[in-house]
Structures are given as C-alpha cells and as structure tokens.
Design an enzyme around this catalytic site. Structure first.
Site, PDB file in Angstrom:
ATOM      1  N   HIS A 131      -4.368 -35.189  10.914  1.00  0.00           N
ATOM      2  CA  HIS A 131      -4.014 -34.040  11.735  1.00  0.00           C
ATOM      3  C   HIS A 131      -5.014 -33.890  12.885  1.00  0.00           C
ATOM      4  O   HIS A 131      -6.067 -34.515  12.902  1.00  0.00           O
ATOM      5  CB  HIS A 131      -3.990 -32.757  10.903  1.00  0.00           C
ATOM      6  CG  HIS A 131      -2.745 -32.587  10.094  1.00  0.00           C
ATOM      7  ND1 HIS A 131      -2.598 -33.142   8.836  1.00  0.00           N
ATOM      8  CD2 HIS A 131      -1.586 -31.945  10.368  1.00  0.00           C
ATOM      9  CE1 HIS A 131      -1.398 -32.835   8.367  1.00  0.00           C
ATOM     10  NE2 HIS A 131      -0.774 -32.114   9.276  1.00  0.00           N
ATOM     11  N   LYS A 135      -7.267 -28.365  13.020  1.00  0.00           N
ATOM     12  CA  LYS A 135      -6.771 -27.951  11.704  1.00  0.00           C
ATOM     13  C   LYS A 135      -7.962 -27.658  10.807  1.00  0.00           C
ATOM     14  O   LYS A 135      -8.828 -28.510  10.600  1.00  0.00           O
ATOM     15  CB  LYS A 135      -5.884 -29.032  11.082  1.00  0.00           C
ATOM     16  CG  LYS A 135      -5.254 -28.589   9.764  1.00  0.00           C
ATOM     17  CD  LYS A 135      -4.156 -29.530   9.316  1.00  0.00           C
ATOM     18  CE  LYS A 135      -3.539 -29.093   7.995  1.00  0.00           C
ATOM     19  NZ  LYS A 135      -2.935 -27.747   8.057  1.00  0.00           N
TER      20      LYS A 135
END
Length: 233
Positions: A131, A135
């Site tokens: 990600h 995040k």
C-alpha cells in the site's frame, strides 16, 4: 441521498466526487481531529477516518439513528463491541475491510482456494500486501480478512508480520509511495507454486463501492457486510 463524510482525506474526497456525480449531496465533512459535530440532515454516514477515532464516529452516528458504513481499518479489536452497540441501538452498521467489487470477488476466490488446498500440507502459505506510504496500519484489513479465511480452512492458527512459526501465515506488508493496494496469496511447495493476486489501479473502485454500499443500506436495520450488498458468497 444526504451523506455525512467522517474522515475527509484522500478517500473521503474520492467518495465525495463519486457521490456528487451520482446526484447525492454531502451535508457534513468531518476531519479526523473534529469531535464536535452533529448529523443534522444526514441520511447515511460513511466513515473513512483513522483507527483512533473510527469507533467514536461510528457510535456517534448510531446514537443519532444514522446508518453508518465504515472502511477504516486498524480498530477491529473493538468490532464486536460496535456490533453489540449497533444492536442495542437498533441501528444500521456495515463494515468492510475493502469496498472494491473486485476485492470482494477475490475474497470468494481465496475462500474456495483455501478449501481446495486444505488437504495438501506440503504447500506452505505466504502473503504479500503493498500500500501507499500514508496507510497507517499494517497489515491491511484486506490482508487480515484473507488470512482469517485461510485459517478457517487450514491447520494455521494465526498470521504474523515476523518470522513465522510452523502454524503461522507470514504477511509481508510493504509501504511504497502511490500504490493503491495489491494483495497476493501464494501456496508454495517444492514442486510448484499457486498464486492469486488482486491489484488496484486507483482508489476509485474503493470509493465507488462505498457509495454503492451507502445507497444499499439506506432504510435498512441490522449489521451487514459487502456480501449482502453485492449478493455474493
């Protein structure tokens, strides 16, 4: 439909754009630091905040009698408490670790593959999730959902981010700039490997799924998942 956005980061802004294009209106935008707000005029709330305020936001919406869907991850140790609170309030709540249609189909493929592989102990399972660097939690909620489904159908007892024990699934959680989300499950043996993989190309799929869930949940009572929304599984 009149929507309250709980969390107005990149996902909140993407949801706003899609909601407006689908002729909905945004009546409330709540930043992650804001706790003094009300749900006047809101017909549904969409929570994409941060782990430390998600439960507060969800319960506040339930207190106001507003259906709430949440895509925030990193707070799930309190999930059962939130479900109980929703039932106590006769409210409406939907949580999904991922709102993408493709990911929810991927969940079903992962479930079926784990069932098929349950009798073949020579295959060792490992996972990778990637990600963007903003995040905050690791592994992703999506990766945890995938791992927990595998655990149900195997002799594995837990997942880990560290060096795995014999009964643990290793999740390699990577954070790379501008990656919306990639998840891969691999079964490795000395003879061969089997992999399934989902790659998101943008946040639009997540945002669209959240808006579709909000449209679906309006005027319903109870606790739901994306399986209910998409009628799959």
């Amino acid at each position: 439909m009149k929507i309250a956005l709980l969390g107005y980061g990149r996902m909140g802004k993407s949801i706003e754009t899609i909601a407006l294009n689908r002729n909905h209106s945004i009546v409330l935008k709540v930043s992650d630091a804001d706790s003094d707000y009300n749900f006047k005029d809101a017909e549904v709330a969409i929570d994409f905040s941060i782990p430390t305020v998600a439960v507060y936001n969800i319960k506040k919406a339930l207190d106001a009698g507003v259906p709430v869907i949440s895509g925030t991850t990193g707070w799930l140790e309190q999930y059962d408490d939130v479900v109980s609170y929703c039932k106590e309030k006769n409210g409406t709540f939907l949580y999904a670790s991922n709102f993408s249609l493709g990911v929810n189909i991927f969940f079903e493929i992962n479930k079926r593959l784990s069932e098929l592989m349950s009798g073949f102990s020579e295959y060792k399972i490992e996972m990778e999730e990637i990600h963007h660097t903003k995040k905050l939690d690791a592994p992703s909620g999506t990766a945890i959902t995938l791992a927990e489904e595998i655990i149900k159908n195997s002799t594995y007892k837990n997942w880990t981010l560290e060096q795995p024990k014999a009964n643990e699934i290793f999740i390699d959680a990577k954070r790379i700039e501008d990656v919306p989300g990639t998840h891969e499950v691999t079964y490795n043996s000395e003879i061969d490997s089997i992999s399934i993989k989902h790659t998101a190309h943008s946040r639009q799929g997540f945002a669209m799924g959240a808006v579709i869930a909000a449209e679906w949940i309006k005027n319903k009572k109870g606790v739901f998942t994306m399986k209910d929304v998409l009628n799959i599984g």
